[in-house]
Structure formats: structure tokens, C-alpha cells
Design an enzyme around this catalytic site. Structure first.
Site, mmCIF file in Angstrom:
data_model
loop_
_atom_site.group_PDB
_atom_site.id
_atom_site.type_symbol
_atom_site.label_atom_id
_atom_site.label_comp_id
_atom_site.label_asym_id
_atom_site.label_seq_id
_atom_site.Cartn_x
_atom_site.Cartn_y
_atom_site.Cartn_z
ATOM 1 N N TRP A 232 6.031 -11.192 15.709
ATOM 2 C CA TRP A 232 5.965 -11.098 14.246
ATOM 3 C C TRP A 232 6.742 -9.917 13.713
ATOM 4 O O TRP A 232 7.485 -10.042 12.729
ATOM 5 C CB TRP A 232 4.508 -11.058 13.761
ATOM 6 C CG TRP A 232 3.874 -12.419 13.815
ATOM 7 C CD1 TRP A 232 2.833 -12.802 14.605
ATOM 8 C CD2 TRP A 232 4.268 -13.583 13.067
ATOM 9 N NE1 TRP A 232 2.565 -14.140 14.397
ATOM 10 C CE2 TRP A 232 3.422 -14.638 13.471
ATOM 11 C CE3 TRP A 232 5.258 -13.835 12.125
ATOM 12 C CZ2 TRP A 232 3.518 -15.926 12.939
ATOM 13 C CZ3 TRP A 232 5.367 -15.124 11.599
ATOM 14 C CH2 TRP A 232 4.497 -16.149 12.004
ATOM 15 N N ASP B 16 1.565 -5.202 8.631
ATOM 16 C CA ASP B 16 1.256 -6.635 8.597
ATOM 17 C C ASP B 16 -0.038 -6.772 9.390
ATOM 18 O O ASP B 16 -0.033 -6.692 10.619
ATOM 19 C CB ASP B 16 2.397 -7.430 9.237
ATOM 20 C CG ASP B 16 2.067 -8.911 9.388
ATOM 21 O OD1 ASP B 16 0.947 -9.326 9.020
ATOM 22 O OD2 ASP B 16 2.941 -9.655 9.892
ATOM 23 N N LYS C 188 -5.875 -16.694 8.850
ATOM 24 C CA LYS C 188 -6.385 -16.300 10.157
ATOM 25 C C LYS C 188 -7.843 -15.869 10.049
ATOM 26 O O LYS C 188 -8.671 -16.287 10.834
ATOM 27 C CB LYS C 188 -5.559 -15.157 10.751
ATOM 28 C CG LYS C 188 -4.037 -15.338 10.644
ATOM 29 C CD LYS C 188 -3.494 -16.370 11.608
ATOM 30 C CE LYS C 188 -2.073 -16.832 11.292
ATOM 31 N NZ LYS C 188 -1.049 -15.824 11.301
HETATM 32 C C1 LIG Z 1 0.443 -15.951 10.904
HETATM 33 C C2 LIG Z 1 1.143 -14.676 10.743
HETATM 34 C C3 LIG Z 1 2.194 -14.529 9.824
HETATM 35 C C4 LIG Z 1 2.814 -15.700 9.087
HETATM 36 O O1 LIG Z 1 2.168 -16.113 8.044
HETATM 37 P P1 LIG Z 1 2.631 -17.389 7.203
HETATM 38 O O2 LIG Z 1 1.502 -17.447 6.258
HETATM 39 O O3 LIG Z 1 2.742 -18.558 8.123
HETATM 40 O O4 LIG Z 1 3.921 -17.071 6.546
HETATM 41 C C5 LIG Z 1 2.756 -13.277 9.683
HETATM 42 N N1 LIG Z 1 2.339 -12.233 10.413
HETATM 43 C C6 LIG Z 1 1.362 -12.357 11.321
HETATM 44 C C7 LIG Z 1 0.927 -11.159 12.112
HETATM 45 C C8 LIG Z 1 0.723 -13.573 11.511
HETATM 46 O O5 LIG Z 1 -0.258 -13.687 12.414
#
Ligand SMILES: *Cc1c(COP(=O)(O)O)cnc(C)c1O
Length: 374
Positions: free
Chosen positions: A103, A181, A205
Site C-alpha cells: 500500500w 494511511d 476494513k
Molecule cells: C484497502 C486499503 C486501501 C484501499 O482502499 P480503497 O478503498 O480500495 O481505495 C488503502 N490503504 C490500505 C492500507 C488498505 O488496506
């Protein structure tokens, strides 16, 4: 209505607490006597405003978000934020990214379109197979004094690597704000906001349905957006409009609000709220890692100090058994254990909503499967 559901180990969109889903079902046609579903309400009406205000206040309380941070409910997902963050915070200048997994690598690639990105450290560069198994020591990061911000992904969902504490950039001699993030471990543990400038998370998540994106940003960072930044993604505009500049993802905010209430009343091991869910997450992860480490069939290769509490990738040493493993798991009501295609093997995502019983059921299956095939 009592429904017994299988245990869902999906990495995202992921399982939500049964109680929350039951309440959503109960309120679907008539939210609290309003005669409307939340989906049918004006985002400016008093019913929805009360839902929004409660969600914001409960999240602020749960995560102890200081008053000089704004909480924004946006759209665009984690990948959207990979562009929205540089559009808002880079000033078109230097951005340093610490790559600890898939990511953060993706975030660096997208930010390059808007800023002068430099990789401050790359965890895969020290791994012979170019895998992400460790977090480079912050003292080794090459940070630029003029960086507009430093980006880290605090839980790498695909690789199973988690920061157990946030880096203190100021102690490293860097005054740039830290952007995190925290999509895949948000509300699973506390955040030390003194070390953070901005944080973002896709909801799917640990918070609620896909389509809602959470942004928490320090007030002094508002108002720096590049002229090309879409107004609907300009943090200052969104903050000034209380996340109502355009129609926010209303249903997602409602479900997230119910999840925040569930977390606030959550009790475990003599604790309540975030401390309780964190302790249960620690216990779940410890049980699963101990089982993997004690086995000769399975392995997790991530360095112990940065193993994720939320996403546990593991491999069967004999990969020819993968299909049999997954089929047997499904028969036992253990769903979505297949690993991400870029890593292979298996992955158990054990977010907040996964009960201890789910991990116990997985562990007993791991042991039985090993007895049969080990
Ligand atoms: C799932 C995830 C994303 C992506 O998110 P989207 O909503 O699919 O754009 C970004 N960063 C992390 C750490 C993730 O687990």
C-alpha cells in the site's frame, strides 16, 4: 431472528459486528419513527444531522482526537486519498514516503503525479526475495528538511506489517507533518495524535461499508490545496462545510456511527471501549501467531516486532495443499482465507468484528489439518 453466520476472514470489505447489522436491518424501513430509511433522508435534515453529529462525537471520543483536528467524512477510498493527500498537502513540493509494503508503494506511485516524491526507506530492499517483512528503523530514514509531509502506511494489509508505535519525526530532526494511511487498523488501537498531521482510512476494513472514507487532519494543514484539487476533495472546503459540501456517503456514516457506539460499549477483560477491543485484538493475534509458530506446516515470515494484529498472512510449507486447506476451511465455516494474489498463500484478517471464538475455530482447524497432512 437468530442467524448463525460463518466466520469471515476477508481483508475487506470485511465482517461487521452482528449487533450492528441486526440494528441496521431493524431500522431499514423506518429509522427511529421517522418513517424513512437513512438512505432516503436529506443529508441536511435534522434526522441525518443528528446521526452525523453522534458519529463524529463518538469517533472523537473513541480515538481521543484533539480539538485542533478536524474529522472529515469523505468519498474516494484509500486509493482516492493517495491523490487527495498530495493535492492538499504537498504544495507541489517534496514528499517523502516510507515503503513498508504494497500500500505505501502504491501511495508513493500516485503521489508522484503531483509532487516530488522520494522513497525515504524501502523495507523490501534488504530482503533477498523483495518481500516486505520488516520496518526499517526510523533513524535510517532519509528525510528531507523541506519535505511537505512524510507518508507511512501504519498497517500494511497485504503484507501483514504493522507499526506498533508511530515514528516521532521531530525527534528525527524533521518538522514535516506525518501522514498515516491507517485504513486497515483504524479504531483497533489508540493513535498518538502528537505525532500525526493527517490520517486517512477507507471504511470497509474496520468501520463500515465501502464508500466512506475517513480523514482526520490537523487544522493548521487546511488551506494548502493545489489549484487543481477538486473542490469536493479540498480538506478546507470539506471541513468548513462539516463534510456536507456535497452529499456525503450518508448510509456509510450511519453504519460507521453504529460501529462506534458498539465499540464504546464493548467490554472485555475488565476494560471497556478502545482499550477493551485493543486487548481482544492482542489476544486474538497472539493465539494465531503462536499456533503458526508452533507448527511445522505453516509459517508467517514477518519479523515478530512488526507483525500485524489485523492481517495475518501465512503459508503452507507444502503449497500443493493450498486448495485442500481452503476447501476444508469453507466446510467448517471459515471463509475468505485465501492470500492476496501478490503474496500468495493464506491470509486471516481478524479485524475488530472478529470474535475470539472465530480465531479459536481457525486455530483448531489449523491443528486438525496439520494432524491430517503434516
Ligand atoms: C484497502 C486499503 C486501501 C484501499 O482502499 P480503497 O478503498 O480500495 O481505495 C488503502 N490503504 C490500505 C492500507 C488498505 O488496506
Amino acid at each position: 431472528m437468530l442467524v448463525v453466520r460463518p466466520f469471515n476472514f476477508s481483508a475487506g470489505p470485511a465482517a461487521l459486528p452482528d449487533e450492528v447489522l441486526s440494528q441496521v436491518a431493524e431500522e431499514m424501513l423506518d429509522w427511529q419513527g421517522s418513517g424513512m430509511s437513512v438512505m432516503e433522508m436529506s443529508h441536511r435534515g435534522r434526522e441525518f444531522i443528528s446521526i452525523y453529529e453522534a458519529a463524529e462525537a463518538d469517533l472523537r471520543d473513541l480515538l481521543q482526537v484533539p480539538s485542533n483536528f478536524r474529522i472529515l467524512f469523505m468519498q474516494g477510498g484509500g486509493l482516492g486519498e493517495n491523490a487527495i493527500v498530495p493535492l492538499n498537502l504537498s504544495r507541489g513540493g517534496a514528499v517523502d514516503v516510507v515503503v513498508t509494503g504494497s500500500w505505501s508503494k502504491k501511495s508513493a506511485g500516485e503521489a508522484k503525479r503531483y509532487a516530488d516524491v522520494r522513497i525515504a526507506a524501502d523495507a523490501a530492499s534488504s530482503s533477498p526475495e523483495r518481500r516486505y517483512l520488516d520496518i526499517p528503523a526510523p533513524s535510517s530514514w532519509r528525510l528531507r528538511p523541506d519535505a511537505a509531509y512524510v507518508h507511512v502506511c501504519t498497517n500494511e494489509t497485504i503484507d501483514g506489517v504493522e507499526f506498533q508505535s508511530l515514528p516521532d519525526l521531530r525527534a528525527l530532526g524533521c518538522d514535516a507533518p506525518l501522514v498515516i494511511d491507517f485504513s486497515s487498523h483504524v479504531v483497533s488501537r489508540p493513535v498518538d495524535w502528537r505525532k500525526v498531521g493527517a490520517a486517512f482510512a477507507g471504511a470497509q476494513k474496520n468501520i463500515g461499508p465501502a464508500g466512506l472514507t475517513l480523514v482526520i487532519v490537523r487544522e493548521d494543514l487546511l488551506g494548502r490545496a493545489l489549484p487543481i484539487c477538486p473542490s469536493a476533495f479540498d480538506y478546507k472546503i470539506v471541513a468548513e462545510a462539516e463534510s456536507m459540501y456535497n452529499t456525503p456517503p450518508t448510509f456509510g456514516i450511519y453504519v460507521a456511527g453504529l460501529v462506534f457506539q458498539w465499540l464504546k460499549r464493548f467490554a472485555y477483560a475488565g476494560r471497556t471501549g478502545l482499550a477493551a477491543i485493543e486487548q481482544r485484538n492482542i489476544d486474538k493475534a497472539a493465539l494465531l501467531y503462536a499456533t503458526l509458530d508452533g507448527s511445522s506446516l505453516y509459517e508467517n515470515r514477518v519479523a515478530t516486532p512488526c507483525r500485524s494484529r489485523m492481517n495475518v498472512p501465512f503459508f503452507l510449507r507444502d503449497e500443493r495443499l493450498n486448495d485442500a486447506f481452503l476447501a476444508g476451511a469453507r466446510e467448517r465455516g471459515l471463509l475468505q482465507l485465501k492470500g492476496h494474489k501478490s503474496v500468495g498463500g493464506m491470509r486471516a484478517s481478524i479485524y475488530n468484528a472478529m470474535p475470539l471464538e472465530g480465531v479459536q475455530a481457525l486455530v483448531s482447524y489449523l491443528k486438525d489439518f496439520e494432524t491430517q497432512h503434516g
